[in-house]
Design a protein around this motif. Structure first.
Motif, PDB file in Angstrom:
ATOM      1  N   ALA A 142      89.388  32.508  39.929  1.00 28.55           N
ATOM      2  CA  ALA A 142      89.607  30.901  39.875  1.00 28.55           C
ATOM      3  C   ALA A 142      90.082  30.431  41.179  1.00 28.55           C
ATOM      4  O   ALA A 142      89.263  29.338  41.774  1.00 28.55           O
ATOM      5  CB  ALA A 142      90.440  30.482  38.614  1.00 28.55           C
ATOM      6  N   TYR A 150      86.838  30.349  43.516  1.00 25.88           N
ATOM      7  CA  TYR A 150      86.085  29.385  43.018  1.00 25.88           C
ATOM      8  C   TYR A 150      86.442  28.077  43.480  1.00 25.88           C
ATOM      9  O   TYR A 150      85.758  27.269  44.136  1.00 25.88           O
ATOM     10  CB  TYR A 150      85.667  29.442  41.772  1.00 25.88           C
ATOM     11  CG  TYR A 150      84.527  28.474  41.298  1.00 25.88           C
ATOM     12  CD1 TYR A 150      83.173  28.887  41.424  1.00 25.88           C
ATOM     13  CD2 TYR A 150      84.779  27.273  40.741  1.00 25.88           C
ATOM     14  CE1 TYR A 150      82.404  28.107  41.390  1.00 25.88           C
ATOM     15  CE2 TYR A 150      84.001  26.437  40.576  1.00 25.88           C
ATOM     16  CZ  TYR A 150      82.581  27.012  40.620  1.00 25.88           C
ATOM     17  OH  TYR A 150      81.722  25.989  40.384  1.00 25.88           O
ATOM     18  N   ASP A 154      85.163  22.220  39.262  1.00 28.79           N
ATOM     19  CA  ASP A 154      86.351  22.573  39.912  1.00 28.79           C
ATOM     20  C   ASP A 154      87.641  22.518  38.726  1.00 28.79           C
ATOM     21  O   ASP A 154      88.526  23.376  38.301  1.00 28.79           O
ATOM     22  CB  ASP A 154      86.715  22.320  41.062  1.00 28.79           C
ATOM     23  CG  ASP A 154      85.965  22.524  42.136  1.00 28.79           C
ATOM     24  OD1 ASP A 154      85.242  23.672  42.129  1.00 28.79           O
ATOM     25  OD2 ASP A 154      85.956  22.067  43.164  1.00 28.79           O
ATOM     26  N   VAL A 189      87.374  25.021  36.015  1.00 29.12           N
ATOM     27  CA  VAL A 189      87.934  26.356  36.224  1.00 29.12           C
ATOM     28  C   VAL A 189      89.552  26.417  36.192  1.00 29.12           C
ATOM     29  O   VAL A 189      90.071  27.386  35.748  1.00 29.12           O
ATOM     30  CB  VAL A 189      87.130  26.764  37.646  1.00 29.12           C
ATOM     31  CG1 VAL A 189      88.025  27.974  38.179  1.00 29.12           C
ATOM     32  CG2 VAL A 189      85.675  27.110  37.723  1.00 29.12           C
ATOM     33  N   LEU A 216      92.079  28.437  34.242  1.00 29.44           N
ATOM     34  CA  LEU A 216      93.316  29.203  34.753  1.00 29.44           C
ATOM     35  C   LEU A 216      94.619  28.780  34.404  1.00 29.44           C
ATOM     36  O   LEU A 216      95.283  29.615  33.812  1.00 29.44           O
ATOM     37  CB  LEU A 216      93.209  28.840  36.400  1.00 29.44           C
ATOM     38  CG  LEU A 216      94.433  29.313  37.081  1.00 29.44           C
ATOM     39  CD1 LEU A 216      94.280  30.930  37.122  1.00 29.44           C
ATOM     40  CD2 LEU A 216      94.536  28.912  38.439  1.00 29.44           C
TER      41      LEU A 216
END
Length: 103
Positions: A51, A54, A74, A77, A81
């Protein structure tokens, strides 16, 4: 209004808020992970590394130069997380409770 805000999204907001309230526990857990006194699950470790990679690296499914669409993936993700860290923080709290019980 229910069309735009589902119960499931309300639970997700509560999970993020719970992680925010448990930030001291999260920071203590991270200190113990880096100190070698606590070991996170392998899945959580992989999720955290992937994560962060990314979010930081420019290789996205939707590029960030598209103003809002590039930030959605984003954000998703980051949301995953947060949910995983919330679960791991709960696991850490149980670990600390069992550690106190043994003493």
């Amino acid at each position: 209004m229910a069309k735009y805000f589902s119960i499931k999204s309300g639970r997700s907001v509560r999970a993020a808020y719970g992680l925010f309230q448990g930030r001291r526990t999260l920071l203590q857990m991270l200190r113990e992970v880096f100190g070698g006194r606590y070991r996170m699950s392998g899945f959580t470790t992989v999720v955290c590394v992937l994560a962060v990679a990314y979010i930081i690296f420019p290789f996205d499914l939707m590029h960030d130069y598209v103003p809002f669409l590039g930030w959605i993936d984003d954000g998703f993700v980051f949301f995953l997380l947060i949910k995983r860290l919330r679960t791991e923080t709960q696991r850490y709290s149980r670990f600390k409770a069992m550690e106190r019980k043994v003493r």
